[in-house]
Design a protein around this motif. Structure first.
Motif, PDB file in Angstrom:
ATOM      1  N   ARG A   1       0.827  -1.201   0.000  1.00  0.00           N
ATOM      2  CA  ARG A   1       0.000   0.000   0.000  1.00  0.00           C
ATOM      3  C   ARG A   1       0.870   1.264   0.000  1.00  0.00           C
ATOM      4  O   ARG A   1       0.516   2.259  -0.615  1.00  0.00           O
ATOM      5  N   PHE A   2       2.013   1.207   0.676  1.00  0.00           N
ATOM      6  CA  PHE A   2       2.923   2.348   0.677  1.00  0.00           C
ATOM      7  C   PHE A   2       3.465   2.599  -0.727  1.00  0.00           C
ATOM      8  O   PHE A   2       3.557   3.754  -1.168  1.00  0.00           O
ATOM      9  N   LEU A   3       3.788   1.534  -1.454  1.00  0.00           N
ATOM     10  CA  LEU A   3       4.256   1.692  -2.824  1.00  0.00           C
ATOM     11  C   LEU A   3       3.155   2.247  -3.725  1.00  0.00           C
ATOM     12  O   LEU A   3       3.431   3.009  -4.655  1.00  0.00           O
ATOM     13  N   GLN A   4       1.912   1.857  -3.449  1.00  0.00           N
ATOM     14  CA  GLN A   4       0.797   2.417  -4.209  1.00  0.00           C
ATOM     15  C   GLN A   4       0.722   3.928  -4.024  1.00  0.00           C
ATOM     16  O   GLN A   4       0.490   4.684  -4.977  1.00  0.00           O
ATOM     17  N   MET A   5       0.892   4.377  -2.784  1.00  0.00           N
ATOM     18  CA  MET A   5       0.869   5.811  -2.529  1.00  0.00           C
ATOM     19  C   MET A   5       2.002   6.519  -3.266  1.00  0.00           C
ATOM     20  O   MET A   5       1.798   7.570  -3.897  1.00  0.00           O
ATOM     21  N   CYS A   6       3.215   5.952  -3.184  1.00  0.00           N
ATOM     22  CA  CYS A   6       4.354   6.562  -3.864  1.00  0.00           C
ATOM     23  C   CYS A   6       4.134   6.589  -5.378  1.00  0.00           C
ATOM     24  O   CYS A   6       4.485   7.571  -6.051  1.00  0.00           O
ATOM     25  N   GLY A   7       3.538   5.522  -5.916  1.00  0.00           N
ATOM     26  CA  GLY A   7       3.241   5.509  -7.344  1.00  0.00           C
ATOM     27  C   GLY A   7       2.216   6.557  -7.731  1.00  0.00           C
ATOM     28  O   GLY A   7       2.277   7.138  -8.817  1.00  0.00           O
ATOM     29  N   HIS A   8       1.257   6.805  -6.856  1.00  0.00           N
ATOM     30  CA  HIS A   8       0.228   7.811  -7.138  1.00  0.00           C
ATOM     31  C   HIS A   8       0.848   9.209  -7.215  1.00  0.00           C
ATOM     32  O   HIS A   8       0.534   9.981  -8.127  1.00  0.00           O
TER      33      HIS A   8
ATOM     34  N   ASP B   1      -6.389   7.526  -2.298  1.00  0.00           N
ATOM     35  CA  ASP B   1      -7.389   6.837  -1.477  1.00  0.00           C
ATOM     36  C   ASP B   1      -6.657   6.033  -0.397  1.00  0.00           C
ATOM     37  O   ASP B   1      -6.525   4.817  -0.477  1.00  0.00           O
ATOM     38  N   GLY B   2      -6.201   6.739   0.615  1.00  0.00           N
ATOM     39  CA  GLY B   2      -5.307   6.142   1.619  1.00  0.00           C
ATOM     40  C   GLY B   2      -6.066   5.515   2.768  1.00  0.00           C
ATOM     41  O   GLY B   2      -6.265   6.135   3.804  1.00  0.00           O
ATOM     42  N   PHE B   3      -6.455   4.274   2.604  1.00  0.00           N
ATOM     43  CA  PHE B   3      -7.164   3.556   3.664  1.00  0.00           C
ATOM     44  C   PHE B   3      -6.389   2.311   4.055  1.00  0.00           C
ATOM     45  O   PHE B   3      -5.532   1.830   3.316  1.00  0.00           O
ATOM     46  N   HIS B   4      -6.717   1.817   5.231  1.00  0.00           N
ATOM     47  CA  HIS B   4      -6.169   0.551   5.719  1.00  0.00           C
ATOM     48  C   HIS B   4      -7.319  -0.439   5.787  1.00  0.00           C
ATOM     49  O   HIS B   4      -8.283  -0.229   6.521  1.00  0.00           O
ATOM     50  N   ALA B   5      -7.279  -1.503   4.975  1.00  0.00           N
ATOM     51  CA  ALA B   5      -8.397  -2.441   4.846  1.00  0.00           C
ATOM     52  C   ALA B   5      -8.270  -3.581   5.850  1.00  0.00           C
ATOM     53  O   ALA B   5      -7.195  -4.155   6.019  1.00  0.00           O
ATOM     54  N   VAL B   6      -9.407  -3.908   6.499  1.00  0.00           N
ATOM     55  CA  VAL B   6      -9.457  -4.997   7.477  1.00  0.00           C
ATOM     56  C   VAL B   6     -10.748  -5.785   7.245  1.00  0.00           C
ATOM     57  O   VAL B   6     -11.839  -5.200   7.251  1.00  0.00           O
ATOM     58  N   PRO B   7     -10.678  -7.108   7.038  1.00  0.00           N
ATOM     59  CA  PRO B   7     -11.915  -7.896   6.919  1.00  0.00           C
ATOM     60  C   PRO B   7     -12.578  -8.073   8.286  1.00  0.00           C
ATOM     61  O   PRO B   7     -11.907  -8.259   9.298  1.00  0.00           O
ATOM     62  N   VAL B   8     -13.911  -8.002   8.320  1.00  0.00           N
ATOM     63  CA  VAL B   8     -14.662  -8.126   9.565  1.00  0.00           C
ATOM     64  C   VAL B   8     -15.913  -8.945   9.312  1.00  0.00           C
ATOM     65  O   VAL B   8     -16.305  -9.181   8.163  1.00  0.00           O
ATOM     66  N   SER B   9     -16.543  -9.379  10.391  1.00  0.00           N
ATOM     67  CA  SER B   9     -17.841 -10.051  10.318  1.00  0.00           C
ATOM     68  C   SER B   9     -18.873  -9.180  11.016  1.00  0.00           C
ATOM     69  O   SER B   9     -18.575  -8.508  11.999  1.00  0.00           O
ATOM     70  N   VAL B  10     -20.100  -9.197  10.498  1.00  0.00           N
ATOM     71  CA  VAL B  10     -21.186  -8.380  11.033  1.00  0.00           C
ATOM     72  C   VAL B  10     -21.987  -9.213  12.019  1.00  0.00           C
ATOM     73  O   VAL B  10     -22.475 -10.298  11.688  1.00  0.00           O
TER      74      VAL B  10
END
Length: 499
Positions: free
Chosen positions: A217-224, A311-320
């Motif tokens: 994700r850090f590389l994605q930001m640098c690429g952006h 779009d700088g987010f940190h994604a985490v899977p969760v259950s509802v």
């Protein structure tokens, strides 16, 4: 040892007053050897240092003392022994000499080690728009009366020395993304190279030399932002010395004395104002005839143009859960009732969180940085009220629910009716299909007529949904009939005769 005052008197007596050596010796009570030494050497000060220190009692213990000093020097600063403790340890090994000999030897050993490990540096110079440096610091402030340790992101342009600082509750990756975006938006551009330390939010693995495995994700930001990231050698802060110095400068000038603010928004607005004021008031360290702000204005033309927000987010899977809640960062957030029973994904930003399921947003909340708190959106639970209307009275999501003025007035009036809860649930359910503005307008119209029942409000909404009457088509003048044809039925009779 001769003091400088005596040397000065000898020199003045001979060269100014013209006195001989014998007279000077008799007057100042010094030997002829001393007077000759002063006059012949032309020195103004003499120092004596013993070339060889015998240390008869310490001699046999020097190897052991060297070992103890080397071990002690390798320890962390907080765990190092004092010279008294080292002296006592040496006494335990049989040393019978005094502390002063150990002290003098240890000081000499430390000077020798310092000379061996002394490092020299080459001053660095950067072209406009070439590089920036990034780092974090921890500062203590009072936020709304509570002492808080805030994490401050520092960005510094290497050529102009322009600085940018912003405070956050954490050092997590989404905060890194937000700090970069706000800094580049402020600078109106980015540099071609970014210099970092080996922070975990950017670097996953450190290899030999300059090779690094960066976070995806850090590389994605640098690429952006079109930035080439460069990580420093571990424990080599001088490789980004500008931003390291900036940490001390900001702590001294911005956070001392301790700041008192009401929120992070107020703190960051104040920091931005102070940053600009500092840049406009202080000279550039290399271009002394210009301020930091003036050099920064000139450097802007060389920056890579700002590419817009990443779009700088940190994604985490969760259950509802069955109570329409998801857990993230020690807190619970509500989601739409239709998302229960299926996996979802939380996208955590610096100031908010989004809960997505199958590509659509099923919940969005301001981010909470406390612990064990539950953040509700009452509209997420309205579909559940259709099956359980009694929950409207004691449901936790509906405590202190602030509704629009007319809808709230209808709710208070229905609170006294026997089936008021059921009616209010019907009105709230209509919001999901017709929208809150339409329901609020229907409530306003019903209250103006002196009624507040659900049937009337729903009837007003139904009438508002009916299509409007067809608009009459106007005939243009070009197609308007000028001469009306005359009816002649004799033509039909002629046709019949022909048959």
């Amino acid at each position: 040892m001769l003091v400088v005052e005596t040397i000065a008197k000898i020199r003045r007596a001979h060269f100014v007053q013209g006195k001989g050596i014998k007279a000077i010796c008799r007057e100042l009570k010094v030997s002829r050897k001393v007077v000759r030494k002063v006059l012949r050497s032309d020195e103004t000060a003499f120092e004596y240092e013993r070339s060889v220190q015998p240390m008869p009692k310490l001699g046999a213990f020097k190897p052991e003392l060297d070992r103890i000093l080397a071990i002690n020097d390798a320890r962390p600063v907080r765990e190092r022994l004092t010279l008294i403790r080292i002296f006592e340890e040496l006494r335990g090994l049989g040393y019978e000499g005094g502390y002063d000999a150990v002290r003098r030897y240890a000081r000499g050993w430390q000077r020798e080690q310092s000379s061996l490990s002394a490092a020299a540096f080459v001053p660095l110079s950067f072209d406009p728009g070439e590089a920036y440096q990034f780092d974090w610091s921890h500062e203590i402030v009072l936020i709304n009366g509570t002492t808080v340790t805030v994490k401050v992101a520092h960005v510094r342009l290497c050529h102009s020395r322009m600085l940018f600082v912003r405070a956050y509750p954490r050092e997590s990756q989404e905060m890194v993304f937000d700090a970069h975006d706000r800094a580049f938006a402020f600078f109106k551009g980015a540099c071609t190279r970014g210099i970092y330390d080996n922070m975990k939010t950017a670097v996953e693995t450190i290899f030999v030399g300059r090779e690094r495995a960066y976070n995806r994700r850090f590389l994605q930001m640098c690429g952006h932002y079109l930035v080439d990231p460069v990580a420093c050698t571990p424990a080599s802060g001088w490789e980004k010395g500008q931003v390291e110095n900036q940490v001390g400068l900001v702590r001294e000038r911005f956070f001392t004395p301790r700041l008192r603010v009401k929120s992070y928004e107020e703190l960051n607005a104040w920091l931005l104002d102070r940053t600009i004021a500092y840049a406009k008031a202080h000279r550039h360290p290399e271009q002394r005839d210009r301020t930091v702000w003036e050099v920064f204005e000139a450097e802007r033309a060389s920056l890579v143009p700002y590419r817009g927000r990443f779009d700088g987010f940190h994604a985490v899977p969760v259950s509802v859960s069955k109570t329409c809640l998801v857990r993230f960062d020690n807190n619970r957030y509500s989601v739409a009732a239709g998302a229960v029973g299926r996996p979802a994904e939380i996208r955590a930003y610096a100031d908010r969180i989004e809960i997505r399921q199958e590509g659509r947003i099923v919940g969005e909340h301001p981010r909470c940085f406390g612990r064990d708190q539950t953040i509700y959106d009452p509209w997420h639970y309205v579909p559940v009220l259709a099956r359980k209307p009694g929950a409207l009275r004691n449901g936790a999501p509906f405590k202190d629910w602030i509704l629009p003025a007319h809808l709230d007035r209808v709710c208070r009036k229905l609170g006294t009716a026997p089936d008021g809860g059921r009616q209010m649930v019907d009105i709230l359910t209509a919001v999901l299909s017709d929208g809150l503005p339409a329901v609020e307008a229907a409530c306003s119209e019903a209250l103006a007529e002196g009624v507040h029942s659900a049937d009337v409000i729903l009837n007003i909404l139904a009438r508002a949904r009916e299509p409007a009457p067809t608009i009459t088509i106007m005939t243009p003048d070009a197609l308007r009939l000028r001469h009306e044809p005359a009816a002649d039925c004799a033509r039909y009779d002629n046709l019949r005769r022909a048959v």
